[in-house]
Design a protein around this motif. Structure first.
Motif, PDB file in Angstrom:
ATOM      1  N   ALA B  49      -0.829  -1.214   6.761  1.00 29.53           N
ATOM      2  CA  ALA B  49      -0.694  -0.397   5.550  1.00 29.53           C
ATOM      3  C   ALA B  49      -0.167  -1.257   4.411  1.00 29.53           C
ATOM      4  O   ALA B  49       0.422  -2.309   4.643  1.00 29.53           O
ATOM      5  CB  ALA B  49       0.259   0.771   5.790  1.00 29.53           C
ATOM      6  N   ASN B  50      -0.406  -0.786   3.191  1.00 30.10           N
ATOM      7  CA  ASN B  50       0.259  -1.424   2.060  1.00 30.10           C
ATOM      8  C   ASN B  50       0.595  -0.402   0.996  1.00 30.10           C
ATOM      9  O   ASN B  50       0.169   0.762   1.053  1.00 30.10           O
ATOM     10  CB  ASN B  50      -0.534  -2.615   1.513  1.00 30.10           C
ATOM     11  N   ILE B  51       1.403  -0.824   0.014  1.00 36.51           N
ATOM     12  CA  ILE B  51       1.911   0.075  -1.010  1.00 36.51           C
ATOM     13  C   ILE B  51       2.036  -0.672  -2.325  1.00 36.51           C
ATOM     14  O   ILE B  51       2.462  -1.832  -2.380  1.00 36.51           O
ATOM     15  CB  ILE B  51       3.273   0.675  -0.552  1.00 36.51           C
ATOM     16  N   LYS B  52       1.643   0.019  -3.387  1.00 32.36           N
ATOM     17  CA  LYS B  52       1.677  -0.541  -4.732  1.00 32.36           C
ATOM     18  C   LYS B  52       3.121  -0.755  -5.190  1.00 32.36           C
ATOM     19  O   LYS B  52       4.052  -0.172  -4.621  1.00 32.36           O
ATOM     20  CB  LYS B  52       0.950   0.406  -5.691  1.00 32.36           C
ATOM     21  N   GLU B  53       3.259  -1.559  -6.252  1.00 31.05           N
ATOM     22  CA  GLU B  53       4.590  -1.915  -6.756  1.00 31.05           C
ATOM     23  C   GLU B  53       5.497  -0.710  -6.982  1.00 31.05           C
ATOM     24  O   GLU B  53       6.684  -0.726  -6.625  1.00 31.05           O
ATOM     25  CB  GLU B  53       4.473  -2.674  -8.078  1.00 31.05           C
ATOM     26  N   ASP B  54       4.946   0.343  -7.566  1.00 29.89           N
ATOM     27  CA  ASP B  54       5.781   1.508  -7.905  1.00 29.89           C
ATOM     28  C   ASP B  54       5.712   2.614  -6.856  1.00 29.89           C
ATOM     29  O   ASP B  54       6.252   3.701  -7.052  1.00 29.89           O
ATOM     30  CB  ASP B  54       5.390   2.070  -9.275  1.00 29.89           C
ATOM     31  N   GLY B  55       5.007   2.347  -5.751  1.00 30.99           N
ATOM     32  CA  GLY B  55       4.903   3.320  -4.671  1.00 30.99           C
ATOM     33  C   GLY B  55       3.861   4.400  -4.897  1.00 30.99           C
ATOM     34  O   GLY B  55       3.720   5.298  -4.056  1.00 30.99           O
ATOM     35  N   LEU B  61      -4.502   1.789   7.781  1.00 29.49           N
ATOM     36  CA  LEU B  61      -5.476   1.605   8.861  1.00 29.49           C
ATOM     37  C   LEU B  61      -5.838   2.992   9.381  1.00 29.49           C
ATOM     38  O   LEU B  61      -4.962   3.866   9.518  1.00 29.49           O
ATOM     39  CB  LEU B  61      -4.826   0.765   9.948  1.00 29.49           C
ATOM     40  N   ASP B  62      -7.109   3.214   9.669  1.00 28.72           N
ATOM     41  CA  ASP B  62      -7.537   4.548  10.110  1.00 28.72           C
ATOM     42  C   ASP B  62      -6.743   5.067  11.301  1.00 28.72           C
ATOM     43  O   ASP B  62      -6.386   6.245  11.355  1.00 28.72           O
ATOM     44  CB  ASP B  62      -9.030   4.538  10.460  1.00 28.72           C
ATOM     45  N   SER B  63      -6.451   4.202  12.248  1.00 23.36           N
ATOM     46  CA  SER B  63      -5.810   4.656  13.492  1.00 23.36           C
ATOM     47  C   SER B  63      -4.353   5.077  13.300  1.00 23.36           C
ATOM     48  O   SER B  63      -3.763   5.684  14.198  1.00 23.36           O
ATOM     49  CB  SER B  63      -5.892   3.566  14.558  1.00 23.36           C
ATOM     50  N   VAL B  64      -3.760   4.772  12.146  1.00 22.71           N
ATOM     51  CA  VAL B  64      -2.374   5.185  11.899  1.00 22.71           C
ATOM     52  C   VAL B  64      -2.282   6.244  10.802  1.00 22.71           C
ATOM     53  O   VAL B  64      -1.188   6.809  10.578  1.00 22.71           O
ATOM     54  CB  VAL B  64      -1.462   3.987  11.529  1.00 22.71           C
TER      55      VAL B  64
END
Lengths: 107, 125
Positions: B49-55, B61-64
């Protein structure tokens, strides 16, 4: 998801040899590809990004090439400290996907 | 020195929950996308997974998807991964990584340039 297929899965080479690892994407990904080195028990380290750009601090014997679907990581004059597993990673789309890895051993 | 330190890994039963944390130092977390990558025992790397600077933007990932939630607290320079409904196949070392953007003439690229040491999650009864 974009599948990344690396070859070979492992190789053995001598100090001073030139080593080539390839990575093929299941669809075109432009130049959105990086190469990472991982040694046992240690977090990965980025070597190459944007297919061919050398990350700062990485020895110049490492180089990357390719675009579209076919990419190559080359290690010129293999050194003992290059014994590791190497992964390609596409950052073209989501989910990000890694290749399955290539284990490089020193003869 | 730029550093990431993960914590929170543990042994948990299938169906259980766990919250991983990643503490950043030496750089301003709010300036970067952040990523979680995992590695099952003896296996390769898998982006989670990832997240932008400001959230405001996240990817999974599909499985999560629906089970894991990535979040951040920029004021505390910390990143989190809330994991629920854990499965055997979630067993792995979980790494947090800084996602640095590189801008070229007509495109931009990502690279994971700072990594933590990893925290171990074991899902087993």
């Amino acid at each position: 998801a974009t599948q990344m297929t690396q070859s070979p899965s492992s190789l053995s080479a001598s100090v001073g040899d030139r080593v080539t690892i390839t990575c093929r994407a299941s669809q075109g990904i432009g130049s959105d590809l990086g190469w990472y080195q991982q040694k046992p028990g240690i977090a990965p380290k980025v070597l190459i990004f944007a297919a061919s750009k050398l990350e700062r601090g990485v020895p110049s014997r490492f180089s990357g090439s390719g675009s579209g679907t076919d990419f190559t990581l080359t290690i010129n004059s293999l050194q003992p400290e290059d014994s590791a597993t190497y992964y390609c990673l596409q950052d073209y789309n989501y989910p990000r996907t890694f290749g399955q890895g290539t284990k490089v051993e020193i003869k | 020195e730029m550093q990431l330190v993960e914590s929170g890994g543990a042994l948990v039963q299938p169906g259980g929950s766990l919250r991983l944390s990643c503490a950043a130092s030496g750089f301003i977390l709010a300036d970067y996308w952040m990523t979680w990558v995992r590695q099952a025992p003896g296996k390769g790397l898998e982006w989670v997974a990832n997240i932008k600077e400001d959230g405001s933007v996240t990817y999974y990932l599909d499985s999560v998807k629906g089970r894991f939630t990535i979040s951040r607290d920029n004021a505390k320079n910390s990143l989190h991964l809330q994991m629920t409904s854990l499965r055997d196949e979630d067993t792995a070392i979980y790494y947090c990584a800084r996602d640095r953007n590189y801008f070229d003439t007509s495109a931009y690229y990502d690279l994971f340039d700072v990594w933590g040491q990893g925290t171990a999650v074991t899902v087993s009864s």
